[in-house]
Design an enzyme around this catalytic site. Structure first.
Site, mmCIF file in Angstrom:
data_model
loop_
_atom_site.group_PDB
_atom_site.id
_atom_site.type_symbol
_atom_site.label_atom_id
_atom_site.label_comp_id
_atom_site.label_asym_id
_atom_site.label_seq_id
_atom_site.Cartn_x
_atom_site.Cartn_y
_atom_site.Cartn_z
ATOM 1 N N ASN A 120 -101.717 46.977 33.851
ATOM 2 C CA ASN A 120 -101.861 46.291 32.567
ATOM 3 C C ASN A 120 -102.788 45.079 32.621
ATOM 4 O O ASN A 120 -102.722 44.204 31.760
ATOM 5 C CB ASN A 120 -100.483 45.903 32.026
ATOM 6 C CG ASN A 120 -99.547 47.090 31.974
ATOM 7 O OD1 ASN A 120 -98.537 47.115 32.654
ATOM 8 N ND2 ASN A 120 -99.908 48.117 31.213
ATOM 9 N N VAL A 136 -105.218 40.155 30.678
ATOM 10 C CA VAL A 136 -103.897 40.779 30.576
ATOM 11 C C VAL A 136 -103.810 41.585 29.287
ATOM 12 O O VAL A 136 -104.215 41.122 28.218
ATOM 13 C CB VAL A 136 -102.787 39.704 30.602
ATOM 14 C CG1 VAL A 136 -101.416 40.319 30.373
ATOM 15 C CG2 VAL A 136 -102.820 38.944 31.930
ATOM 16 N N CYS A 137 -103.252 42.788 29.396
ATOM 17 C CA CYS A 137 -103.094 43.678 28.247
ATOM 18 C C CYS A 137 -101.613 44.009 28.085
ATOM 19 O O CYS A 137 -101.098 44.924 28.733
ATOM 20 C CB CYS A 137 -103.916 44.947 28.468
ATOM 21 S SG CYS A 137 -103.784 46.124 27.119
ATOM 22 N N ILE A 138 -100.935 43.214 27.259
ATOM 23 C CA ILE A 138 -99.539 43.502 26.916
ATOM 24 C C ILE A 138 -99.382 43.371 25.406
ATOM 25 O O ILE A 138 -100.157 42.664 24.752
ATOM 26 C CB ILE A 138 -98.523 42.586 27.652
ATOM 27 C CG1 ILE A 138 -98.835 41.113 27.444
ATOM 28 C CG2 ILE A 138 -98.445 42.945 29.125
ATOM 29 C CD1 ILE A 138 -97.801 40.160 28.049
#
Length: 167
Positions: free
Chosen positions: A82, A89-91
């Site tokens: 992620n 950051v990819c959330i």
């Protein structure tokens, strides 16, 4: 006006974090004159592959915060499904409010103005504890996470070691 409100809110959140620190991370300003750029240090959560690591990131807030989410970019090396190769950051909670154009996330999982720096960092700590490989930012890391756990572990261990060397 929005810029001033965002600035006041960020100053308050930083003050609150200094008064009541949260286990697992610390935060401060990159530059005392700019409350919209934070330096964050996250300790690898216990009982995870990231345990023992000290990972640095920059949290950049838009001028219309908290209407729009900040971006979080690791400056420490990070191997995770992620996290993009550039460290971003990819959330879900860092994605703009509303419906997901790709259909992976519910609107309720995305950014809302009630989130704080603390809730963002706690979500990142949770991400380190359990990657989401359903819609990865780093496809190669997700593939290793699923199919070659030993190689994934080796790369994460290298990131942890390098983060310790930077202390």
């Amino acid at each position: 006006m929005a810029n001033n409100q965002a600035s006041l809110l960020l100053q308050k959140q930083l003050k609150d974090l200094c008064k009541k620190p949260v286990d697992g991370f610390s935060a401060g300003l990159v530059d005392e004159k700019n409350v919209f750029q934070w330096s964050v240090s996250i300790m690898g959560p216990p009982d995870t592959l990231y345990e023992g690591g000290f990972f640095n990131a920059i949290m950049s807030f838009p001028e219309n915060y908290p209407v729009s989410p900040p971006t979080v970019t690791f400056t420490s090396e990070m191997w995770h499904p992620n996290v993009y190769s550039d460290g971003k950051v990819c959330i879900s909670i860092l994605h703009p409010p509303g419906d997901d154009p790709h259909g992976y996330e519910l609107a309720s999982e995305r950014w809302t103005p009630v989130h704080t720096v603390e809730s963002i960092v706690l979500s990142i700590i949770s991400m380190l504890s359990g990657p989401n490989d359903e819609s990865p930012a780093n496809v190669e890391a997700a593939k290793e996470w699923r199919d070659n756990r030993a190689e994934f572990r080796k790369k994460v261990s290298r990131c942890v070691r390098r983060s310790q060397e930077m202390l």
